[in-house]
Design a protein around this motif. Structure first.
Motif, PDB file in Angstrom:
ATOM      1  N   ILE A 144       0.862  -1.183   0.000  1.00  0.00           N
ATOM      2  CA  ILE A 144       0.000   0.000   0.000  1.00  0.00           C
ATOM      3  C   ILE A 144       0.897   1.232   0.000  1.00  0.00           C
ATOM      4  CG2 ILE A 144      -1.756   1.329   1.252  1.00  0.00           C
ATOM      5  CD1 ILE A 144      -2.680  -1.306   2.503  1.00  0.00           C
ATOM      6  N   ARG A 145       0.701   2.081  -0.969  1.00  0.00           N
ATOM      7  CA  ARG A 145       1.491   3.308  -1.070  1.00  0.00           C
ATOM      8  C   ARG A 145       0.571   4.510  -0.830  1.00  0.00           C
ATOM      9  NH1 ARG A 145       6.399   1.803  -2.450  1.00  0.00           N
ATOM     10  NH2 ARG A 145       6.756   0.082  -3.923  1.00  0.00           N
ATOM     11  N   GLY A 146       0.841   5.263   0.213  1.00  0.00           N
ATOM     12  CA  GLY A 146       0.026   6.430   0.542  1.00  0.00           C
ATOM     13  C   GLY A 146       0.470   7.656  -0.224  1.00  0.00           C
ATOM     14  N   GLU A 147       0.423   7.591  -1.525  1.00  0.00           N
ATOM     15  CA  GLU A 147       0.895   8.684  -2.377  1.00  0.00           C
ATOM     16  C   GLU A 147       0.012   8.780  -3.615  1.00  0.00           C
ATOM     17  OE1 GLU A 147       4.505   7.680  -4.816  1.00  0.00           O
ATOM     18  OE2 GLU A 147       4.608   5.959  -3.424  1.00  0.00           O
ATOM     19  N   ASP A 148       0.204   9.853  -4.362  1.00  0.00           N
ATOM     20  CA  ASP A 148      -0.535  10.068  -5.596  1.00  0.00           C
ATOM     21  C   ASP A 148       0.024   9.158  -6.685  1.00  0.00           C
ATOM     22  OD1 ASP A 148      -1.644  11.024  -7.999  1.00  0.00           O
ATOM     23  OD2 ASP A 148      -1.762  13.076  -7.252  1.00  0.00           O
ATOM     24  N   PHE A 149      -0.802   8.264  -7.182  1.00  0.00           N
ATOM     25  CA  PHE A 149      -0.332   7.339  -8.212  1.00  0.00           C
ATOM     26  C   PHE A 149       0.257   8.081  -9.402  1.00  0.00           C
ATOM     27  CE2 PHE A 149      -1.459   5.482 -12.348  1.00  0.00           C
ATOM     28  CZ  PHE A 149      -0.615   4.375 -12.338  1.00  0.00           C
ATOM     29  N   LEU A 186       5.183   7.336 -13.729  1.00  0.00           N
ATOM     30  CA  LEU A 186       6.049   8.216 -14.519  1.00  0.00           C
ATOM     31  C   LEU A 186       6.989   7.423 -15.417  1.00  0.00           C
ATOM     32  CD1 LEU A 186       6.886  10.930 -11.825  1.00  0.00           C
ATOM     33  CD2 LEU A 186       5.179  11.018 -13.655  1.00  0.00           C
ATOM     34  N   ARG A 187       7.405   6.240 -14.975  1.00  0.00           N
ATOM     35  CA  ARG A 187       8.258   5.397 -15.814  1.00  0.00           C
ATOM     36  C   ARG A 187       7.484   4.898 -17.030  1.00  0.00           C
ATOM     37  NH1 ARG A 187       9.804   2.120 -12.066  1.00  0.00           N
ATOM     38  NH2 ARG A 187       8.489   0.348 -12.631  1.00  0.00           N
ATOM     39  N   GLY A 188       6.238   4.510 -16.809  1.00  0.00           N
ATOM     40  CA  GLY A 188       5.361   4.150 -17.922  1.00  0.00           C
ATOM     41  C   GLY A 188       5.759   2.913 -18.693  1.00  0.00           C
ATOM     42  N   HIS A 247       1.547  18.356 -15.988  1.00  0.00           N
ATOM     43  CA  HIS A 247       2.865  18.570 -16.606  1.00  0.00           C
ATOM     44  C   HIS A 247       3.586  17.245 -16.829  1.00  0.00           C
ATOM     45  CE1 HIS A 247       6.748  20.342 -17.513  1.00  0.00           C
ATOM     46  NE2 HIS A 247       7.284  19.656 -16.514  1.00  0.00           N
ATOM     47  N   ARG A 248       3.592  16.371 -15.828  1.00  0.00           N
ATOM     48  CA  ARG A 248       4.349  15.109 -15.932  1.00  0.00           C
ATOM     49  C   ARG A 248       3.693  14.119 -16.878  1.00  0.00           C
ATOM     50  NH1 ARG A 248       8.015  14.799 -11.597  1.00  0.00           N
ATOM     51  NH2 ARG A 248       8.911  13.021 -12.723  1.00  0.00           N
TER      52      ARG A 248
END
Length: 472
Positions: free
Chosen positions: A90-95, A102-104, A130-131
């Motif tokens: 579980i990652r508590g961050e913006d996907f 971002l790597r895609g 932007h990203r």
């Protein structure tokens, strides 16, 4: 949060018979984890189960993390009872700002299931826009970036499923999203909810909703069909009939990449093969962009000006100019010749129509009656014309009446979720023979009502037994 019944419906089409032992699940906006639970449940119901299910969950709202942790512990127990090992992160961050997004790069065997947030972003100041600039055109919506970013992660042996508003399927603002998706995915199933309220009762969202399922891009056989279902909401979900629709009727093979929902059941449009281009007609957008043409637009006419039509001048089947409430004149000089169109018969329509309008298309036959060799059309108007030729009055009247008819209105409401009918949808709209279109034009009066239009259109299409108009 996604209702459990809809979550199971999504997961059952997402999860196919297991052909490898290690399954990876991604829920990029996990919320309470209901979609993860439904996907795991569907995997455990398969006759052959995977050995390992690995889940990756992203959730920004820290208040939800404890509940996600508790859910994953329960899933560990359920999987263990079925002889499957369940692992999770579980990652508590913006996907959208995560290293993965971002790597895609494709993730082998990845299954993505999502009900993302939806709100507009400022493309000049928001880091997410932007990203993920590859998926941004005009005013971006965050849910479109979720769709595009996860599409890039889906390999040829992966699957993808989203429940979202249907506005991504057409229009310029989602054009880059669609192009990104279709480079990485093959859409193979769609479900349309006619009522958002019936599927998400607690959400005050007015747009209709769709579920889209897709497979990672791979070589596709000719004759590929998209499976399509439709329901009013959850109550009739189980009774939704399945249509197998040729993929080329769903996804347009052109620069717009519009995704179209088929009409409900058999349609007379299925028997029409002609389009505007078949008759040498073209749909264009008004070239006068007000803020770029300020130096040419005038409040009063003079020897070097011609009429300028705005959206407010176009009513249902009537052009009303002047109205003395707008800058209604534009210079007709060499300096701004590129902003003008030939003053010739054409169908003029509003690009946007309010939801409360009775018909999706508001258009009018224009017979070239305003003064001048050229006229100005503001950018919120589309117009249908014959480049290098001239439309007859009966063609203009007939096509305008057909576009405003209830027959076409039902078709457009089935295929387009937004109130904007864009040029791409008009270009691909199936049309009857030009003889029928001209016959409709001969039937209707100079300023026909919608009731008169429907009577004329249904008569010429053989949908009623209305008597033919006899010339005096």
């Amino acid at each position: 949060m996604t209702p459990p019944k809809i979550a199971r419906f999504m997961a059952q089409r997402l999860v196919r018979p297991v052909d490898h032992q290690h399954i990876r699940l991604l829920e990029p906006s996990a919320g309470g984890g209901i979609l993860l639970a439904a996907a795991v449940e569907s995997l455990l119901e398969k006759p052959i189960r995977p050995a390992i299910i690995e889940a990756l969950l992203y959730e920004q709202d820290q208040r939800l993390i404890p509940a996600l942790e508790a859910l994953c512990q329960r899933i560990i127990e359920a999987c263990a009872a079925a002889g499957v090992r369940f692992e999770y992160v579980i990652r508590g961050e913006d996907f959208l700002l995560s290293e993965l997004a971002l790597r895609g790069e494709p993730v082998d065997g990845l299954l993505t299931i999502a009900n993302p947030p939806f709100f507009k972003l400022n493309k000049t100041t928001d880091e997410r826009a932007h990203r993920h600039g590859y998926a941004v055109y005009g005013q971006p919506n965050v849910y479109g970036l979720f769709m595009a970013a996860t599409a890039r992660l889906t390999p040829a042996n992966g699957r993808w499923c989203f429940i979202v508003p249907r506005s991504w399927m057409n229009g310029q603002y989602f054009k880059a999203v669609r192009h990104t998706m279709l480079r990485h995915l093959t859409v193979d199933s769609l479900h349309a909810f006619e009522s958002r309220r019936d599927s998400f009762e607690e959400d005050a969202v007015l747009q209709e909703t769709v579920i889209a399922w897709a497979t990672g891009r791979a070589i596709r056989e000719n004759g590929f069909n998209v499976l399509f279902t439709r329901s009013q909401g959850m109550s009739d979900l189980d009774q939704a009939l399945v249509q197998a629709v040729p993929a080329e009727r769903i996804v347009a093979d052109d620069e717009h990449a519009t995704v179209t929902l088929p009409s409900d059941g058999a349609s007379l449009f299925d028997g029409w093969s002609a389009t505007l281009s078949s008759y040498g007609l073209k749909v264009s957008t008004g070239p006068v962009i007000a803020f770029r043409c300020q130096e040419f637009i005038r409040a009063h006419g003079s020897y070097d000006t011609v009429p300028l039509l705005w959206m407010q001048h176009v009513g249902q089947q009537s052009i009303n100019w002047p109205i003395f409430k707008k800058l209604e004149h534009v210079r007709a000089t060499a300096a701004n010749a590129w902003t003008l169109v030939t003053n010739t018969p054409m169908v003029i329509m509003r690009r946007f129509s309010p939801k409360e309008d009775e018909r999706r298309v508001t258009c009018a036959p224009y017979l070239g009656t305003l003064p001048g060799a050229v006229i100005g059309l503001e950018n919120h108007l589309n117009y249908i014309h014959r480049p290098g030729g001239r439309m007859s009055h009966s063609e203009v009247r007939g096509l305008s009446a057909l576009l405003a008819s209830s027959v076409v209105d039902r078709h457009l409401r089935a295929i387009a979720g937004s109130t904007q009918i864009n040029a791409g949808e008009l270009r691909s709209l199936p049309l009857p023979s030009m003889n029928i279109i001209e016959a409709i034009g001969c039937r209707v009066s100079e300023f026909p009502t919608l009731e008169e239009i429907d009577t004329a259109v249904e008569a010429e299409l053989g949908l009623s037994a209305a008597p033919r108009k006899v010339a005096a």
